[in-house]
Design a protein around this motif. Sequence first.
Motif, mmCIF file in Angstrom:
data_model
loop_
_atom_site.group_PDB
_atom_site.id
_atom_site.type_symbol
_atom_site.label_atom_id
_atom_site.label_comp_id
_atom_site.label_asym_id
_atom_site.label_seq_id
_atom_site.Cartn_x
_atom_site.Cartn_y
_atom_site.Cartn_z
ATOM 1 N N VAL A 248 0.755 -0.962 0.176
ATOM 2 C CA VAL A 248 0.024 0.260 0.513
ATOM 3 C C VAL A 248 0.403 1.338 -0.453
ATOM 4 O O VAL A 248 1.747 1.365 1.012
ATOM 5 C CB VAL A 248 -0.429 0.033 1.324
ATOM 6 C CG1 VAL A 248 -1.315 1.467 1.095
ATOM 7 C CG2 VAL A 248 -1.663 -0.646 0.813
ATOM 8 N N LYS A 249 0.764 2.992 -0.359
ATOM 9 C CA LYS A 249 1.305 3.571 -1.156
ATOM 10 C C LYS A 249 0.582 4.571 -0.776
ATOM 11 O O LYS A 249 -1.287 4.436 -0.237
ATOM 12 C CB LYS A 249 1.768 3.181 -2.617
ATOM 13 C CG LYS A 249 3.083 2.695 -2.327
ATOM 14 C CD LYS A 249 3.062 3.037 -4.201
ATOM 15 C CE LYS A 249 3.801 1.674 -5.265
ATOM 16 N NZ LYS A 249 2.634 0.792 -5.380
ATOM 17 N N GLU B 207 -3.632 6.050 -1.867
ATOM 18 C CA GLU B 207 -3.800 5.006 -2.446
ATOM 19 C C GLU B 207 -5.721 4.826 -1.379
ATOM 20 O O GLU B 207 -5.356 5.178 -0.634
ATOM 21 C CB GLU B 207 -3.142 3.424 -2.812
ATOM 22 C CG GLU B 207 -2.406 3.520 -3.815
ATOM 23 C CD GLU B 207 -1.777 1.990 -3.918
ATOM 24 O OE1 GLU B 207 -1.581 1.708 -5.335
ATOM 25 O OE2 GLU B 207 -1.374 1.253 -2.998
ATOM 26 N N LYS B 208 -6.649 3.354 -2.150
ATOM 27 C CA LYS B 208 -7.452 3.510 -1.674
ATOM 28 C C LYS B 208 -7.801 2.549 -1.375
ATOM 29 O O LYS B 208 -7.572 1.593 -2.348
ATOM 30 C CB LYS B 208 -8.500 4.484 -2.496
ATOM 31 C CG LYS B 208 -8.836 5.859 -2.730
ATOM 32 C CD LYS B 208 -10.042 5.753 -3.290
ATOM 33 C CE LYS B 208 -10.514 5.418 -4.447
ATOM 34 N NZ LYS B 208 -12.211 5.918 -4.694
ATOM 35 N N ALA C 212 -2.409 6.185 3.059
ATOM 36 C CA ALA C 212 -3.653 5.488 2.318
ATOM 37 C C ALA C 212 -4.895 5.926 3.004
ATOM 38 O O ALA C 212 -4.923 6.504 4.060
ATOM 39 C CB ALA C 212 -3.840 3.742 2.230
ATOM 40 N N TYR D 230 -11.400 1.297 -6.312
ATOM 41 C CA TYR D 230 -10.566 0.777 -5.222
ATOM 42 C C TYR D 230 -8.625 0.231 -5.847
ATOM 43 O O TYR D 230 -9.064 -0.652 -6.622
ATOM 44 C CB TYR D 230 -10.899 0.053 -3.902
ATOM 45 C CG TYR D 230 -11.599 1.114 -3.187
ATOM 46 C CD1 TYR D 230 -12.247 2.061 -3.253
ATOM 47 C CD2 TYR D 230 -10.724 1.482 -2.074
ATOM 48 C CE1 TYR D 230 -12.764 3.091 -2.140
ATOM 49 C CE2 TYR D 230 -10.704 1.652 -0.394
ATOM 50 C CZ TYR D 230 -12.389 3.112 -1.029
ATOM 51 O OH TYR D 230 -12.991 4.097 0.053
ATOM 52 N N ASP D 231 -7.958 0.876 -4.749
ATOM 53 C CA ASP D 231 -6.443 0.446 -5.501
ATOM 54 C C ASP D 231 -5.949 -1.199 -4.790
ATOM 55 O O ASP D 231 -4.985 -2.098 -4.992
ATOM 56 C CB ASP D 231 -5.282 1.367 -4.763
ATOM 57 C CG ASP D 231 -5.112 2.215 -5.477
ATOM 58 O OD1 ASP D 231 -5.017 2.420 -6.599
ATOM 59 O OD2 ASP D 231 -5.787 3.521 -5.127
ATOM 60 N N GLY E 234 -6.368 -3.114 -10.551
ATOM 61 C CA GLY E 234 -6.411 -3.184 -7.935
ATOM 62 C C GLY E 234 -5.658 -4.178 -7.761
ATOM 63 O O GLY E 234 -5.289 -5.244 -8.712
#
Length: 312
Positions: A145-146, A149-150, A173, A210-211, A231
């Motif tokens: 996760v970055k 991001e969602k 995030a 969403y990611d 994703g």
Amino acid sequence: MKAIVIDQYGTAEELHETEMEIPEIAADEVLVEVAATSVNPIDWKARLGMLKKMFAWTFPVVLGWDLAGTIVEVGKDVTSFKIGDQVFARPDIDAKGKRGTYAEFAAVKEDKLALKPQEISFEEAAAIPLAGLTAWQVIVDRLKVKKGEKVLIQAGAGGVGIFAIQIAKYLGAYVATTASPRNNKLLRSLGVDEIIDYHTTSIKATLSDYDAVFDTVDQIDEGLSILKPSGRLVTIAGQPTEEQGSRTQSVSSWWLQPNGEELSLLGKLVAQGKVKVIIDSTFALTASGLQAAHKRSESHHAQGKIIIKNTK
Ligand SMILES: NC(=O)c1ccc[n+]([C@@H]2O[C@H](COP(=O)([O-])OP(=O)(O)OC[C@H]3O[C@@H](n4cnc5c(N)ncnc54)[C@H](OP(=O)(O)O)[C@@H]3O)[C@@H](O)[C@H]2O)c1
């Protein structure tokens, strides 16, 4: 030593107290006097016999895979820890089922151990290893996760969800989660951006583009439906089907790998107040304490971690 064991698979009433030999440690292990342990859903799943295909245990079986306590003996090859160190760990699952943490002493391999930060209690430390490492490995190592991001984290008020939310927020995030409304205040205090009451609202009706999705409830199709074509979804509660695996999104399942170095990093975040430990309830290391703790976990509605304290 005192241990809480089962002699057969079954209900929580199978948990009873007995006397067992203190585990003999190997050269790369330490012996820890257990101050606190915790109950995770795997404990009651194992008690019911749901892990029979994975582990050929012989009875009596000692359950429990979280530990915080003090080292009382070290193996001859152990270099990073000494007698008297206060530590915490998710020990390996013993092939024979004898070395769980519902006991006064437990053996742990050196590479699974971390020093307990002084700022946190044994009870808080015992809450972290299994749930916290799972959250860390999925959010940091697998979903990567970055910032910006969602991310959807299912079951935000659970043992794993509470750690995952805080780690994802720490990484910058935007975090959505599912929960019952009574958990909203806690979840907002942890920085959650969007809360979905899963009793009345589907994630599909509310979220899109969403990611990443962290699936802790085995709702892989629902998770995939809100993801961008690029994703990522990781589940710790189910197994993706071939069809789910053939989508443009990346889909995989994950099983926690105990790791002392990652646990140490997580412990530091807790000591610095960047990640909070939320304790649902605390019970004694007794047969009745563990029976009550298992029933609480089996309710599927714990808010955070269920702790077992060794009061001697
Ligand atoms: N693969 C692995 O390595 C691994 C590691 C750890 C855990 N797990 C698995 O992951 C799952 C979660 O573990 P956990 O320790 O977080 O469990 P937990 O603490 O027992 O989770 C309890 C939470 O689940 C929520 N919940 C129940 N049903 C839900 C639903 N349909 N949708 C959304 N939330 C729901 C409840 O929320 P409300 O009270 O708000 O309703 C409660 O806060 C378990 O199945 C466990 O066995 C797997």
